[in-house]
Scaffold this motif. Structure first.
Motif, mmCIF file in Angstrom:
data_model
loop_
_atom_site.group_PDB
_atom_site.id
_atom_site.type_symbol
_atom_site.label_atom_id
_atom_site.label_comp_id
_atom_site.label_asym_id
_atom_site.label_seq_id
_atom_site.Cartn_x
_atom_site.Cartn_y
_atom_site.Cartn_z
ATOM 1 N N CYS A 75 0.846 -1.196 0.000
ATOM 2 C CA CYS A 75 0.000 0.000 0.000
ATOM 3 C C CYS A 75 0.880 1.244 0.000
ATOM 4 O O CYS A 75 1.878 1.305 0.716
ATOM 5 C CB CYS A 75 -0.901 0.003 1.238
ATOM 6 S SG CYS A 75 -1.994 1.432 1.247
ATOM 7 N N ASP A 76 0.485 2.228 -0.825
ATOM 8 C CA ASP A 76 1.213 3.505 -0.870
ATOM 9 C C ASP A 76 0.385 4.664 -0.330
ATOM 10 O O ASP A 76 0.734 5.818 -0.541
ATOM 11 C CB ASP A 76 1.609 3.844 -2.315
ATOM 12 C CG ASP A 76 2.717 2.955 -2.833
ATOM 13 O OD1 ASP A 76 3.331 2.241 -2.021
ATOM 14 O OD2 ASP A 76 2.955 2.967 -4.053
ATOM 15 N N LYS A 77 -0.734 4.374 0.294
ATOM 16 C CA LYS A 77 -1.614 5.466 0.696
ATOM 17 C C LYS A 77 -1.116 6.181 1.950
ATOM 18 O O LYS A 77 -1.401 7.353 2.148
ATOM 19 C CB LYS A 77 -3.053 4.953 0.904
ATOM 20 C CG LYS A 77 -3.701 4.408 -0.360
ATOM 21 C CD LYS A 77 -3.955 5.510 -1.377
ATOM 22 C CE LYS A 77 -4.339 4.969 -2.738
ATOM 23 N NZ LYS A 77 -3.209 4.350 -3.478
ATOM 24 N N PHE A 78 -0.442 5.467 2.814
ATOM 25 C CA PHE A 78 0.096 6.078 4.036
ATOM 26 C C PHE A 78 -0.934 6.885 4.812
ATOM 27 O O PHE A 78 -0.669 8.031 5.192
ATOM 28 C CB PHE A 78 1.326 6.941 3.716
ATOM 29 C CG PHE A 78 2.549 6.131 3.361
ATOM 30 C CD1 PHE A 78 3.331 5.552 4.356
ATOM 31 C CD2 PHE A 78 2.902 5.930 2.036
ATOM 32 C CE1 PHE A 78 4.456 4.786 4.027
ATOM 33 C CE2 PHE A 78 4.023 5.165 1.703
ATOM 34 C CZ PHE A 78 4.806 4.600 2.709
ATOM 35 N N CYS A 79 -2.117 6.342 5.002
ATOM 36 C CA CYS A 79 -3.069 6.979 5.916
ATOM 37 C C CYS A 79 -2.330 7.154 7.246
ATOM 38 O O CYS A 79 -1.564 6.269 7.637
ATOM 39 C CB CYS A 79 -4.306 6.096 6.101
ATOM 40 S SG CYS A 79 -5.143 5.782 4.534
ATOM 41 N N THR A 80 -2.558 8.289 7.917
ATOM 42 C CA THR A 80 -1.610 8.660 8.978
ATOM 43 C C THR A 80 -1.647 7.738 10.205
ATOM 44 O O THR A 80 -0.745 7.770 11.029
ATOM 45 C CB THR A 80 -1.840 10.114 9.437
ATOM 46 O OG1 THR A 80 -3.225 10.254 9.796
ATOM 47 C CG2 THR A 80 -1.503 11.100 8.329
ATOM 48 N N TYR A 81 -2.713 6.947 10.330
ATOM 49 C CA TYR A 81 -2.832 6.065 11.500
ATOM 50 C C TYR A 81 -2.319 4.659 11.204
ATOM 51 O O TYR A 81 -2.227 3.831 12.096
ATOM 52 C CB TYR A 81 -4.311 5.962 11.923
ATOM 53 C CG TYR A 81 -5.220 5.623 10.750
ATOM 54 C CD1 TYR A 81 -5.359 4.312 10.317
ATOM 55 C CD2 TYR A 81 -5.894 6.621 10.047
ATOM 56 C CE1 TYR A 81 -6.145 4.007 9.215
ATOM 57 C CE2 TYR A 81 -6.678 6.321 8.947
ATOM 58 C CZ TYR A 81 -6.792 5.012 8.541
ATOM 59 O OH TYR A 81 -7.554 4.709 7.446
ATOM 60 N N CYS A 82 -2.002 4.347 9.947
ATOM 61 C CA CYS A 82 -1.936 2.946 9.521
ATOM 62 C C CYS A 82 -0.510 2.415 9.344
ATOM 63 O O CYS A 82 0.352 3.050 8.738
ATOM 64 C CB CYS A 82 -2.708 2.788 8.220
ATOM 65 S SG CYS A 82 -2.841 1.070 7.707
ATOM 66 N N ILE A 83 -0.295 1.209 9.826
ATOM 67 C CA ILE A 83 1.031 0.580 9.793
ATOM 68 C C ILE A 83 1.252 -0.232 8.502
ATOM 69 O O ILE A 83 2.387 -0.585 8.176
ATOM 70 C CB ILE A 83 1.179 -0.328 11.068
ATOM 71 C CG1 ILE A 83 2.623 -0.766 11.311
ATOM 72 C CG2 ILE A 83 0.277 -1.540 11.012
ATOM 73 C CD1 ILE A 83 3.517 0.309 11.809
ATOM 74 N N VAL A 84 0.167 -0.499 7.779
ATOM 75 C CA VAL A 84 0.258 -1.430 6.640
ATOM 76 C C VAL A 84 1.310 -1.047 5.581
ATOM 77 O O VAL A 84 2.072 -1.908 5.133
ATOM 78 C CB VAL A 84 -1.143 -1.653 6.006
ATOM 79 C CG1 VAL A 84 -1.049 -2.397 4.690
ATOM 80 C CG2 VAL A 84 -2.033 -2.410 6.974
#
Ligand code: 5AD
Ligand code: SF4
Length: 479
Positions: free
Chosen positions: A197-206
């Motif tokens: 994943c390249d979205k880098f939502c600010t809460y997410c570790i994925v």
């Protein structure tokens, strides 16, 4: 650090994204000579935590271990090798694994040769691996999400040296085809279409644990699905952290819509996909889903929050209004589509008004199902260093209020099915009652039902008679 072989994860490296093309490795998987019979006469126990990506990885792990001669056991105490395939999405997922490691430790006193392994997303976390090295001596082998194919070699090394082996790559990742697989289902199969994943939502570790967005090649996916169809599979679920990004890294326009259409044409009876991001869910995609009867009318569309300011801080790339407009466009083309979502409450500094907007969103979309979570800070993500003024008790209360509302709509939606006939793919006998079958409708509703001459893998027509909290009851009807 005790003696052993160490390649440790690095959060800093895991963040890096380059423009370099992803390598697709097609070489046929070959076991290294010395590992070929390593499992003969030995048993392994595998436990999987977390999402479908982990489930699918576990199918590969079982495939690899069986090709080495291991057999699987469901009893921890019978195992020579215990492996936990772990999840890092929230702290409680990690705590479960750490608790389990404590409980399993005593097995080493009765079987000193037992090898303990940990893989999956927790293995990709710098902080967790440090903790394991310091306080969990019982763990002999740690490997990550990028090097499952290295399992035979790593296990051999651990068994022979009797030293600890840690090998975790913190890199963008590649695509490796032709790994062995032991599918857990006989009629339903997971098919990866992309990784990372390249979205880098600010809460997410994925994005840190799973690497860069990288698509499998069209032909590889289609031939896998054709093969599944030929083997009698009835349903495939296309997997990716964000399936709408399919093909972008390969420079393909409208990649997911086109792929979905080609998959539909193969003619497998049921196609599902997860997860789609509301940001680049295109009208092409809606058209294809609406056009083909074998693409199931059930969409998982994580909203996370109903407030546009909050969505911005979360890095979600859409607003409350644009999400609602997407929902409207889908429902207009597919009035019978069911919707599920993911929602986070208690993100740093979430106000009561912002939370109210989330409740408003639930009122607007009337979800069939919502997975709801209290925000959990993840080391290394931007949100983890934000100040937070929301007390834990307020977060819990919000979660409870949200769950009540979600439950209301879930029940309301289910009530609409009473008296209707739905198509159900039979999973088998219900876990609770061996007179009753269970399976899922096209809309992804769990259906428990009675009937004669019903077999696992059949698609049967079931008339809904009544509604339970998490399922519907019915009976088979013949046309
Ligand atoms: N805290 C709470 N929930 C989270 N999710 C992802 N990261 C976090 C976190 N740090 C949720 C999101 C996502 C789902 C898989 O897990 O809702 O969609
Ligand atoms: Fe996490 Fe966002 Fe990527 Fe989903 S889209 S896996 S929430 S970073």
């Amino acid at each position: 650090m005790p003696k052993g072989n160490y390649q440790l994860p690095s959060l800093k490296d895991a963040k890096i994204r380059t423009r370099e093309a992803v390598k697709v490795e097609h070489a046929l998987f070959k076991l290294p000579e010395q590992t070929r019979n390593l499992g003969v006469g030995r048993k392994f126990y595998l436990r999987t935590y977390g999402c479908q990506a982990n489930e699918r990885d576990s199918e590969t792990i079982v495939g690899i271990l069986e090709s080495m001669g291991f057999s699987q056991t469901n009893e921890e105490q019978d195992a020579d090798f215990i492996l936990l395939n772990t999840c890092a999405i929230r702290k409680n997922a990690e705590d479960k694994v750490l608790g389990e490691l404590g409980m399993l430790k005593k097995l080493k006193t009765t079987n000193p040769d037992l090898i303990f392994g940990l893989c999956g997303c927790m293995a990709q976390e710098e902080e967790i691996v440090q903790l394991l090295l310091k306080t969990y001596n019982q763990v002999d082998l740690i490997f990550g999400t990028h090097n499952i194919h290295r399992l035979p070699e790593l296990l051999y090394q651990t068994m022979m040296s009797k030293e600890r082996t840690v090998e975790v790559y913190s890199k963008e990742g590649e695509v490796i085809e032709n790994l062995p697989v032991k599918r857990f289902g006989k009629h339903k199969a997971w098919v990866n279409i992309m990784y990372g994943c390249d979205k880098f939502c600010t809460y997410c570790i994925v994005p840190y644990t799973r690497g860069k967005e990288r698509s499998r090649l069209y032909g590889d996916i289609l031939s896998e699905i054709q093969e599944l169809k030929d083997q009698g599979y009835k349903e495939v679920t296309l997997l990716g952290q964000n399936v709408n990004a399919y093909g972008k890294d390969l420079g393909i326009e409208s990649g997911f819509a086109n792929l979905l259409e080609e998959v539909a044409k193969i003619g497998i009876p049921r196609i599902r996909f997860t997860t789609s991001h509301p940001w680049d869910f295109t009208d092409d995609m809606i058209d294809v889903i609406a056009k083909y009867d074998n693409i199931m009318p059930a969409i998982h569309l994580p909203v996370q929050s109903g407030n546009s300011d909050m969505l911005k801080i979360m890095g979600r790339r859409y607003t409350s209004e644009s999400y609602k407009s997407l929902y409207d466009r889908i429902i207009k083309k597919m009035p019978n589509c069911s919707f599920s979502t993911d929602i986070i409450v208690g993100f740093p500094n979430e106000t009561e008004e912002q939370f109210q907007d989330t409740l408003d969103m639930v009122n607007y979309c009337k979800y069939d199902l919502a997975y709801t979570f209290i925000y959990s800070p993840r080391e290394g993500t931007p949100a983890a260093s934000m100040e937070d003024n929301v007390p834990e008790q307020v977060k819990s209360e919000r979660l409870q209020r949200l769950n009540e509302l979600v439950g209301l709509y879930s029940n309301m939606n289910n009530q609409k099915y009473v008296g209707k006939v739905v198509n159900v793919l039979v999973d088998g006998l219900s876990k609770k009652n061996d007179q009753v079958y269970s399976g899922y409708s096209e809309e992804n509703k769990l259906i428990n039902f009675t009937g004669k001459d019903v077999h696992e893998g059949d698609i049967v027509r079931v008339k809904i008679t009544d509604v339970k909290s998490w399922s519907l009851n019915g009976e088979v009807v013949s046309d």
